[in-house]
Design a protein around this motif. Structure first.
Motif, PDB file in Angstrom:
ATOM      1  N   GLN A 238      33.730  34.506  67.209  1.00 34.25           N
ATOM      2  CA  GLN A 238      33.501  34.644  65.609  1.00 34.25           C
ATOM      3  C   GLN A 238      32.702  33.445  65.096  1.00 34.25           C
ATOM      4  O   GLN A 238      33.140  32.388  65.262  1.00 34.25           O
ATOM      5  N   THR A 239      31.471  34.187  64.613  1.00 34.87           N
ATOM      6  CA  THR A 239      30.536  33.086  64.157  1.00 34.87           C
ATOM      7  C   THR A 239      30.350  33.311  62.879  1.00 34.87           C
ATOM      8  O   THR A 239      29.658  34.226  62.186  1.00 34.87           O
ATOM      9  N   LEU A 240      30.441  32.086  62.085  1.00 31.73           N
ATOM     10  CA  LEU A 240      30.241  32.246  60.446  1.00 31.73           C
ATOM     11  C   LEU A 240      29.075  31.225  60.153  1.00 31.73           C
ATOM     12  O   LEU A 240      28.778  30.353  60.664  1.00 31.73           O
TER      13      LEU A 240
ATOM     14  N   GLY B 197      24.152  38.871  72.008  1.00 30.09           N
ATOM     15  CA  GLY B 197      25.208  40.028  72.359  1.00 30.09           C
ATOM     16  C   GLY B 197      26.605  39.556  72.204  1.00 30.09           C
ATOM     17  O   GLY B 197      27.462  40.247  72.366  1.00 30.09           O
ATOM     18  N   ASN B 198      26.812  38.167  72.078  1.00 31.45           N
ATOM     19  CA  ASN B 198      28.106  37.494  72.396  1.00 31.45           C
ATOM     20  C   ASN B 198      28.951  36.891  71.222  1.00 31.45           C
ATOM     21  O   ASN B 198      29.501  35.947  71.232  1.00 31.45           O
ATOM     22  N   TYR B 199      28.215  37.021  69.883  1.00 28.62           N
ATOM     23  CA  TYR B 199      28.672  36.607  68.677  1.00 28.62           C
ATOM     24  C   TYR B 199      28.800  37.677  67.722  1.00 28.62           C
ATOM     25  O   TYR B 199      27.962  38.535  67.612  1.00 28.62           O
ATOM     26  N   GLU B 200      29.951  37.435  67.248  1.00 25.67           N
ATOM     27  CA  GLU B 200      30.353  38.638  65.943  1.00 25.67           C
ATOM     28  C   GLU B 200      30.179  37.665  64.820  1.00 25.67           C
ATOM     29  O   GLU B 200      30.876  36.644  64.319  1.00 25.67           O
ATOM     30  N   ILE B 201      29.145  38.176  63.927  1.00 19.61           N
ATOM     31  CA  ILE B 201      28.391  37.259  62.936  1.00 19.61           C
ATOM     32  C   ILE B 201      29.176  37.554  61.626  1.00 19.61           C
ATOM     33  O   ILE B 201      29.187  38.733  61.345  1.00 19.61           O
ATOM     34  N   HIS B 202      29.214  36.802  60.727  1.00 21.24           N
ATOM     35  CA  HIS B 202      29.655  36.578  59.432  1.00 21.24           C
ATOM     36  C   HIS B 202      28.977  35.774  58.646  1.00 21.24           C
ATOM     37  O   HIS B 202      28.821  34.626  58.874  1.00 21.24           O
ATOM     38  N   SER B 203      28.415  36.272  57.231  1.00 20.81           N
ATOM     39  CA  SER B 203      27.881  35.401  56.536  1.00 20.81           C
ATOM     40  C   SER B 203      28.572  34.939  55.110  1.00 20.81           C
ATOM     41  O   SER B 203      29.440  35.765  54.702  1.00 20.81           O
ATOM     42  N   PHE B 204      28.830  33.663  55.310  1.00 17.86           N
ATOM     43  CA  PHE B 204      29.422  33.035  53.965  1.00 17.86           C
ATOM     44  C   PHE B 204      29.048  33.591  52.847  1.00 17.86           C
ATOM     45  O   PHE B 204      27.793  33.520  52.387  1.00 17.86           O
ATOM     46  N   LEU B 205      30.045  33.829  51.952  1.00 21.23           N
ATOM     47  CA  LEU B 205      29.763  34.546  50.570  1.00 21.23           C
ATOM     48  C   LEU B 205      30.120  33.714  49.515  1.00 21.23           C
ATOM     49  O   LEU B 205      31.371  33.423  49.566  1.00 21.23           O
ATOM     50  N   GLY B 206      29.638  33.482  48.507  1.00 21.17           N
ATOM     51  CA  GLY B 206      30.181  32.715  47.401  1.00 21.17           C
ATOM     52  C   GLY B 206      29.522  31.238  47.297  1.00 21.17           C
ATOM     53  O   GLY B 206      28.674  30.760  48.038  1.00 21.17           O
TER      54      GLY B 206
ATOM     55  N   LYS C  15      39.571  30.721  51.756  1.00 16.65           N
ATOM     56  CA  LYS C  15      39.868  32.075  51.813  1.00 16.65           C
ATOM     57  C   LYS C  15      38.717  32.673  52.978  1.00 16.65           C
ATOM     58  O   LYS C  15      39.286  33.392  53.917  1.00 16.65           O
ATOM     59  N   GLN C  16      37.696  32.408  52.975  1.00 18.92           N
ATOM     60  CA  GLN C  16      36.796  32.923  54.254  1.00 18.92           C
ATOM     61  C   GLN C  16      36.827  32.255  55.457  1.00 18.92           C
ATOM     62  O   GLN C  16      37.011  33.158  56.423  1.00 18.92           O
ATOM     63  N   LEU C  17      37.228  30.949  55.545  1.00 21.50           N
ATOM     64  CA  LEU C  17      37.560  30.459  56.823  1.00 21.50           C
ATOM     65  C   LEU C  17      38.918  31.127  57.418  1.00 21.50           C
ATOM     66  O   LEU C  17      39.009  31.138  58.672  1.00 21.50           O
ATOM     67  N   ARG C  18      39.920  31.195  56.656  1.00 22.45           N
ATOM     68  CA  ARG C  18      41.105  32.057  57.147  1.00 22.45           C
ATOM     69  C   ARG C  18      40.905  33.389  57.357  1.00 22.45           C
ATOM     70  O   ARG C  18      41.509  33.913  58.199  1.00 22.45           O
ATOM     71  N   GLU C  19      40.025  34.026  56.452  1.00 18.75           N
ATOM     72  CA  GLU C  19      39.790  35.529  57.144  1.00 18.75           C
ATOM     73  C   GLU C  19      38.986  35.421  58.333  1.00 18.75           C
ATOM     74  O   GLU C  19      39.600  36.470  59.445  1.00 18.75           O
ATOM     75  N   VAL C  20      37.856  34.695  58.316  1.00 20.88           N
ATOM     76  CA  VAL C  20      37.236  34.815  59.702  1.00 20.88           C
ATOM     77  C   VAL C  20      37.662  34.113  60.926  1.00 20.88           C
ATOM     78  O   VAL C  20      37.517  34.877  62.195  1.00 20.88           O
ATOM     79  N   GLN C  21      38.314  33.172  60.734  1.00 20.11           N
ATOM     80  CA  GLN C  21      39.016  32.278  61.834  1.00 20.11           C
ATOM     81  C   GLN C  21      37.585  31.942  62.830  1.00 20.11           C
ATOM     82  O   GLN C  21      37.888  32.413  63.959  1.00 20.11           O
ATOM     83  N   PRO C  22      36.895  31.305  62.300  1.00 17.67           N
ATOM     84  CA  PRO C  22      35.673  31.172  63.144  1.00 17.67           C
ATOM     85  C   PRO C  22      35.822  30.279  64.554  1.00 17.67           C
ATOM     86  O   PRO C  22      36.473  29.349  64.406  1.00 17.67           O
ATOM     87  N   ASP C  23      34.913  30.733  65.486  1.00 20.14           N
ATOM     88  CA  ASP C  23      35.150  29.871  66.995  1.00 20.14           C
ATOM     89  C   ASP C  23      33.779  29.081  66.730  1.00 20.14           C
ATOM     90  O   ASP C  23      33.750  27.874  67.230  1.00 20.14           O
ATOM     91  N   ILE C  24      32.717  29.458  65.771  1.00 19.96           N
ATOM     92  CA  ILE C  24      31.531  28.768  65.553  1.00 19.96           C
ATOM     93  C   ILE C  24      31.111  28.950  63.972  1.00 19.96           C
ATOM     94  O   ILE C  24      31.340  29.996  63.618  1.00 19.96           O
TER      95      ILE C  24
END
Length: 306
Positions: free
Chosen positions: A5-7, A27-36, A46-55
């Motif tokens: 999980q990559t934010l 191919g091995n990263y689930e990518i999330h963009s920080f919003l706000g 809120k976003q870090l709790r939702e994503v629970q990033p590994d990176i």
């Protein structure tokens, strides 16, 4: 294999437009963009709790030096306060996460010429609010890397990076735009600042490759330069761009473009990053031509649609 999980903060910016496709290609990263707004603790939590990033790759910043000089308070709130919000939230989550903090070679500031190339071990001497804010955020990164059991932080210090898509207030796209407009309008002059300082320029794709290398191999608490290891004067850069236009164009110094406390020579030592297997792949001349041709094409398209 489970994807990491990559934010990414600042994902919509210039570097983000290159980083996200590069991450996807792995191919091995689930990518999330920080919003706000990164200055909001509630938004960050809120976003870090939702994503629970590994990176977490932290690109977001107020990065334009003239704006930092005009409004140092806002720069401090974004660059330092925003970074602290991320670090403290990661610490409180108590979930292992590796954060790549994107600082800047600007933190080195004015150094004696006998220390060149600039190494990570040098004492920084920032000379503007942007550089100061980046160094202050670095200090928080190193603090959390030391005392938080769940937070791993790697500090990247990229030097100047250029490529298609960079905003036109930055030096290379600004010169290109002026030269292209002069070329088609039959003008003989463009406005410049001080052309004598040297800088270390890299293609943004090489910088992004550096971030990918640090995700995999960077050590927590360590600082890594990302740079070509070569210096080029601003004069050299603009003269190369003028050559592409095949026109004779003169340079007129505009005092409003001349920065106070300008550092005369800058180039970095990239051996520490190279020891992890990274190397720069794009030549400066090819990079300049790529940018020039793109902006020239965009200019002609804009004229055709008017």
């Amino acid at each position: 294999m489970k994807k990491k999980q990559t934010l990414v903060t600042g994902a919509s910016g210039f570097v983000g437009s290159y980083l996200l496709p590069a991450l996807q290609s792995q191919g091995n990263y689930e990518i999330h963009s920080f919003l706000g707004d990164i200055r909001s603790r509630e938004t960050v939590e809120k976003q870090l709790r939702e994503v629970q990033p590994d990176i977490l790759i932290h690109l977001a910043a107020q990065a334009f030096v003239p704006n930092a000089i005009a409004n140092p308070w806002e720069t401090e709130e974004i660059n330092v306060g925003g970074t602290l919000n991320l670090l403290e939230t990661l610490h409180r989550l108590q979930k292992p996460c590796k954060m790549i903090y994107v600082s800047s070679a600007d933190v080195y500031g004015k150094q004696n010429m006998d220390v060149l190339p600039l190494k990570e071990s040098l004492l920084p001497k920032p000379v503007n609010p942007y550089a100061g804010s980046k160094l202050a955020a670095e200090s928080f990164c190193r603090q959390y890397a030391e005392y938080s059991p769940s937070v791993s932080v790697v500090i990247a210090r990229p030097f100047n990076h250029i490529g298609i898509g960079q905003r036109k207030e930055f030096v290379i796209p600004n010169f290109c735009s002026q030269i292209i407009e002069a070329k088609y309008a039959g003008k003989k002059e463009i406005s410049v600042g001080d052309l004598e300082p040297t800088r270390d320029f890299s293609h943004v794709k090489d910088i992004v490759d550096g971030y990918l290398t640090l995700i995999e191999k960077g050590e927590s608490g360590e600082i890594y330069n990302i740079c070509s290891g070569e210096e080029r004067s601003i004069r050299y850069m603009v003269e190369e761009l003028v050559k592409f236009s095949a026109k004779k164009i003169q340079f007129v110094v505009d005092e409003s473009r001349v920065r106070a406390s300008e550092t005369s020579r800058v180039y970095g030592d990239n051996q520490k990053l190279k020891s992890l297997g990274w190397k720069n792949k794009h030549s400066l001349s090819e990079t300049l031509l790529e940018i020039y041709n793109h902006l020239d094409s965009e200019f002609l398209k804009s004229k055709q649609t008017v």
